[in-house]
Design a protein around this motif. Structure first.
Motif, mmCIF file in Angstrom:
data_model
loop_
_atom_site.group_PDB
_atom_site.id
_atom_site.type_symbol
_atom_site.label_atom_id
_atom_site.label_comp_id
_atom_site.label_asym_id
_atom_site.label_seq_id
_atom_site.Cartn_x
_atom_site.Cartn_y
_atom_site.Cartn_z
ATOM 1 N N VAL A 106 25.766 30.232 23.395
ATOM 2 C CA VAL A 106 25.055 29.676 24.546
ATOM 3 C C VAL A 106 25.818 28.451 25.042
ATOM 4 N N GLY A 107 26.291 28.495 26.281
ATOM 5 C CA GLY A 107 27.073 27.387 26.828
ATOM 6 C C GLY A 107 28.388 27.907 27.362
ATOM 7 N N THR A 108 29.007 27.115 28.222
ATOM 8 C CA THR A 108 30.271 27.533 28.839
ATOM 9 C C THR A 108 31.294 26.399 28.775
ATOM 10 N N GLY A 109 31.063 25.423 27.882
ATOM 11 C CA GLY A 109 31.959 24.269 27.774
ATOM 12 C C GLY A 109 33.143 24.548 26.858
ATOM 13 N N ASN A 110 33.759 23.488 26.377
ATOM 14 C CA ASN A 110 34.959 23.578 25.548
ATOM 15 C C ASN A 110 34.740 24.396 24.289
ATOM 16 N N VAL A 111 33.728 23.994 23.527
ATOM 17 C CA VAL A 111 33.485 24.646 22.235
ATOM 18 C C VAL A 111 33.041 26.088 22.448
ATOM 19 N N ALA A 112 32.109 26.286 23.371
ATOM 20 C CA ALA A 112 31.587 27.636 23.626
ATOM 21 C C ALA A 112 32.718 28.593 24.010
ATOM 22 N N THR A 113 33.596 28.138 24.895
ATOM 23 C CA THR A 113 34.679 28.998 25.371
ATOM 24 C C THR A 113 35.632 29.391 24.240
ATOM 25 N N ILE B 130 24.286 27.500 19.805
ATOM 26 C CA ILE B 130 24.094 26.652 20.982
ATOM 27 C C ILE B 130 25.222 25.629 21.025
ATOM 28 N N ALA B 131 26.152 25.805 21.968
ATOM 29 C CA ALA B 131 27.288 24.880 22.077
ATOM 30 C C ALA B 131 27.167 24.121 23.386
ATOM 31 N N VAL B 132 26.150 23.272 23.451
ATOM 32 C CA VAL B 132 25.923 22.470 24.667
ATOM 33 C C VAL B 132 25.978 20.986 24.301
ATOM 34 N N SER B 133 26.018 20.138 25.319
ATOM 35 C CA SER B 133 26.045 18.692 25.108
ATOM 36 C C SER B 133 24.929 18.263 24.155
ATOM 37 N N ASP B 134 25.240 17.268 23.317
ATOM 38 C CA ASP B 134 24.285 16.809 22.306
ATOM 39 C C ASP B 134 22.878 16.618 22.878
ATOM 40 N N ASP B 135 22.802 15.963 24.022
ATOM 41 C CA ASP B 135 21.500 15.617 24.603
ATOM 42 C C ASP B 135 20.715 16.836 25.056
ATOM 43 N N THR C 100 26.314 23.096 17.307
ATOM 44 C CA THR C 100 27.710 22.856 16.898
ATOM 45 C C THR C 100 28.061 21.371 16.885
ATOM 46 N N SER C 101 27.033 20.515 16.772
ATOM 47 C CA SER C 101 27.293 19.080 16.933
ATOM 48 C C SER C 101 27.504 18.350 15.612
ATOM 49 N N GLY C 102 28.400 17.376 15.631
ATOM 50 C CA GLY C 102 28.653 16.583 14.435
ATOM 51 C C GLY C 102 27.645 15.469 14.241
ATOM 52 N N PHE D 284 26.599 24.813 12.785
ATOM 53 C CA PHE D 284 27.933 25.416 12.707
ATOM 54 C C PHE D 284 28.889 24.415 13.355
ATOM 55 N N TYR D 285 29.231 23.375 12.578
ATOM 56 C CA TYR D 285 30.024 22.266 13.131
ATOM 57 C C TYR D 285 31.490 22.410 12.752
ATOM 58 N N MET D 286 32.344 22.391 13.753
ATOM 59 C CA MET D 286 33.783 22.445 13.494
ATOM 60 C C MET D 286 34.372 21.064 13.742
ATOM 61 N N LEU D 287 34.935 20.482 12.677
ATOM 62 C CA LEU D 287 35.454 19.127 12.811
ATOM 63 C C LEU D 287 36.865 19.173 13.389
ATOM 64 N N GLN D 288 36.932 19.262 14.702
ATOM 65 C CA GLN D 288 38.217 19.307 15.398
ATOM 66 C C GLN D 288 37.959 18.975 16.859
ATOM 67 N N THR D 289 38.990 18.540 17.574
ATOM 68 C CA THR D 289 38.825 18.263 18.999
ATOM 69 C C THR D 289 39.121 19.527 19.799
ATOM 70 N N PHE D 290 38.188 19.863 20.681
ATOM 71 C CA PHE D 290 38.383 21.027 21.538
ATOM 72 C C PHE D 290 38.519 20.593 22.992
HETATM 73 N N1 LIG Z 1 34.644 19.089 22.313
HETATM 74 C C1 LIG Z 1 34.788 18.803 21.047
HETATM 75 O O1 LIG Z 1 35.879 18.355 20.647
HETATM 76 C C2 LIG Z 1 33.702 19.061 20.059
HETATM 77 C C3 LIG Z 1 34.053 19.157 18.701
HETATM 78 C C4 LIG Z 1 33.063 19.427 17.767
HETATM 79 C C5 LIG Z 1 31.743 19.578 18.187
HETATM 80 N N2 LIG Z 1 31.413 19.466 19.516
HETATM 81 C C6 LIG Z 1 30.011 19.642 19.902
HETATM 82 O O2 LIG Z 1 29.866 20.886 20.566
HETATM 83 C C7 LIG Z 1 28.858 20.796 21.582
HETATM 84 C C8 LIG Z 1 29.443 21.164 22.933
HETATM 85 O O3 LIG Z 1 30.541 20.288 23.210
HETATM 86 P P1 LIG Z 1 31.598 20.662 24.343
HETATM 87 O O4 LIG Z 1 32.765 19.756 24.155
HETATM 88 O O5 LIG Z 1 31.811 22.122 24.386
HETATM 89 O O6 LIG Z 1 30.818 20.168 25.650
HETATM 90 P P2 LIG Z 1 31.204 20.436 27.170
HETATM 91 O O7 LIG Z 1 32.551 21.045 27.284
HETATM 92 O O8 LIG Z 1 30.895 19.168 27.890
HETATM 93 O O9 LIG Z 1 30.137 21.526 27.615
HETATM 94 C C9 LIG Z 1 28.767 21.208 27.602
HETATM 95 C C10 LIG Z 1 27.937 22.437 27.857
HETATM 96 O O10 LIG Z 1 26.564 22.041 27.807
HETATM 97 C C11 LIG Z 1 25.931 22.420 29.017
HETATM 98 N N3 LIG Z 1 24.872 21.450 29.345
HETATM 99 C C12 LIG Z 1 25.011 20.114 29.487
HETATM 100 N N4 LIG Z 1 23.826 19.544 29.790
HETATM 101 C C13 LIG Z 1 22.924 20.553 29.850
HETATM 102 C C14 LIG Z 1 21.521 20.625 30.112
HETATM 103 N N5 LIG Z 1 20.807 19.519 30.361
HETATM 104 N N6 LIG Z 1 20.912 21.822 30.079
HETATM 105 C C15 LIG Z 1 21.627 22.930 29.812
HETATM 106 N N7 LIG Z 1 22.937 22.941 29.559
HETATM 107 C C16 LIG Z 1 23.590 21.759 29.571
HETATM 108 C C17 LIG Z 1 27.031 22.439 30.032
HETATM 109 O O11 LIG Z 1 26.671 23.217 31.122
HETATM 110 P P3 LIG Z 1 27.288 22.892 32.568
HETATM 111 O O12 LIG Z 1 28.747 23.216 32.434
HETATM 112 O O13 LIG Z 1 26.531 23.799 33.451
HETATM 113 O O14 LIG Z 1 27.039 21.424 32.804
HETATM 114 C C18 LIG Z 1 28.173 23.046 29.216
HETATM 115 O O15 LIG Z 1 28.056 24.440 29.127
HETATM 116 C C19 LIG Z 1 28.339 19.352 21.498
HETATM 117 O O16 LIG Z 1 27.211 19.338 20.638
HETATM 118 C C20 LIG Z 1 29.483 18.608 20.849
HETATM 119 O O17 LIG Z 1 29.025 17.460 20.150
HETATM 120 C C21 LIG Z 1 32.372 19.216 20.452
#
Ligand SMILES: NC(=O)c1ccc[n+]([C@@H]2O[C@H](COP(=O)([O-])OP(=O)(O)OC[C@H]3O[C@@H](n4cnc5c(N)ncnc54)[C@H](OP(=O)(O)O)[C@@H]3O)[C@@H](O)[C@H]2O)c1
Ligand SMILES: NC(=O)c1ccc[n+]([C@@H]2O[C@H](COP(=O)([O-])OP(=O)(O)OC[C@H]3O[C@@H](n4cnc5c(N)ncnc54)[C@H](OP(=O)(O)O)[C@@H]3O)[C@@H](O)[C@H]2O)c1
Lengths: 233, 233
Positions: free
Chosen positions: A7-14, A47-52, A69-71, A87-93
């Protein structure tokens, strides 16, 4: 066969979706977190969406087993009424950069033993470093990561600034930076410590301070003191 | 053919002597810095002794061209009455550990152009990264190295401590540490900055502080502030 929904289309989800897509025993699908209609029912829902947004998004999902997927977010933050996990992956995506999942540490948590087994099975299809880490441990890991990643990068930035100010190419320091980070693979950091602070080389420390700006001086002093205090414990 | 004398029997002297010994066009000899009798007369005399001993040892040498190997001592500190220079290798040397000289940055300085040429020729027999760095630049480089090496290692140590306290294996962080240091090879550190400080994520910062000991908190706060200040410049 494990069925997985991302669930999600961000960095981690993709990255996760693309990685699972290439695994034979995984049947993966992906949906946007903005439009939670016709949700496919799967064994694991990631669920790979923003923490909030984790609480809100999870509250709308009825699938049997939901993980985030949040740390920094605890497992209890999930608001689904079914089974929970992490399901937390400790790496930068980042989207542009390829991820070598073989090197990614997977930090897994679940309410139930059988679910933890499923997450391990899932993680093993992608990676080699699999850890069971509960929410408190994960929080600690996240803080530790701030020190070794975010703060370390800022020290690189200060080094870069000093080089700029004094007209020295920063790349002279590249090999030293690599060596410093390679050392901790074989030596605990306390044993790898070198430099004027641990030698208590007051003359060099004083000299160094004269070359620094005010904020750099503050950081130099507090880290020097912390290194020296670590000797007396 | 360049004739070289290495003065000293410590880490740097030993590695340098062994490295030059294998080069065809170099004729190298080595003597102790404690017994300066019958000093062989060579083109280049490399004093590789403790910083504090450089002045004294150099004052006893009459060879035509004398250099030291220190990152923090100025060229003028040499007390020989003949020509002076510096042959500084920015890398950590310990006797047990093999040195890959191909990766070592050579930072060279000399009073006279022709001497600089000789030092470059000498350095090129061992390495690929050769820089002309004057005494002021070298001092700046040395301070910068404290930040990217000594202080960075101390941040690793704090990360290690946090892991210990919360019962998490430190090796979970190894890949992140490697990634952080690899990034600066292709990206200026200011562009590689991530984490709660630069996102101004006050909630996470507060949470993190509750997990830390007093001195760790101080370091966390000052580095967070410094990261945030770097945005406003
Ligand atoms: N990036 C990293 O390096 C990394 C590493 C480890 C863990 N994580 C964790 O993985 C999770 C996702 O991180 P990410 O980097 O993939 O984030 P991201 O690229 O910013 O993507 C965030 C995703 O959450 C969605 N979203 C944001 N606010 C929302 C809301 N209010 N309602 C519904 N959907 C919402 C976004 O949808 P829209 O695109 O439509 O806004 C997008 O699909 C987070 O919990 C983060 O802490 C990230
Ligand atoms: N080690 C490194 O990573 C590194 C890297 C770059 C540059 N450097 C520089 O290279 C130089 C040598 O460093 P090192 O690591 O090789 O040092 P080291 O292993 O501690 O060896 C020091 C040498 O200096 C001699 N010495 C010390 N005090 C002396 C005195 N009062 N009179 C005469 N000789 C004296 C020692 O002789 P005894 O053994 O008889 O005491 C020994 O041969 C220093 O300028 C250092 O800053 C070191």
């Amino acid at each position: 066969m494990i069925t997985v929904l991302v669930v999600g289309t961000g960095n981690v989800a993709t990255h996760l979706y693309n990685a699972f897509f290439n695994i034979d025993n995984i049947n993966v699908s992906q949906i946007s977190s903005r439009n939670l209609k016709n949700i496919p029912n799967t064994d694991v829902t990631i669920i790979a969406v923003s923490d909030d947004a984790i609480a809100e998004v999870s509250s709308k999902i009825n699938n049997p087993f939901v993980v985030h997927t949040s740390g920094s977010i605890s497992m209890k933050n999930l608001q689904n009424s079914t089974r929970k996990g992490v399901f937390y992956m400790l790496q930068t995506f980042t989207k542009e950069k390829k991820v070598d999942f073989k090197k990614v540490p997977f930090c897994l948590e679940a309410e139930h033993k059988d679910d933890l087994k499923i997450l391990k099975k899932l993680a093993k299809t992608l990676g080699n470093s699999i850890y069971t880490i509960d929410s408190n441990q994960r929080k600690a890991l996240h803080v530790a990561a701030v020190f070794v990643n975010n703060f370390t990068n800022h020290l690189y930035k200060i080094g870069h600034d000093i080089c700029l100010t004094h007209n020295v190419p920063f790349k002279v320091l590249h090999p030293l930076i690599q060596e410093t980070s390679n050392k901790i693979m074989s030596l605990p950091p306390i044993k790898a410590q070198t430099g004027p602070a641990i030698r208590n080389d007051t003359k060099t420390i004083k000299n160094h301070l004269t070359l620094l700006e005010e904020q750099q001086q503050k950081i130099y002093k507090i880290l020097t003191k912390s290194i020296q205090d670590s000797l007396n414990r």
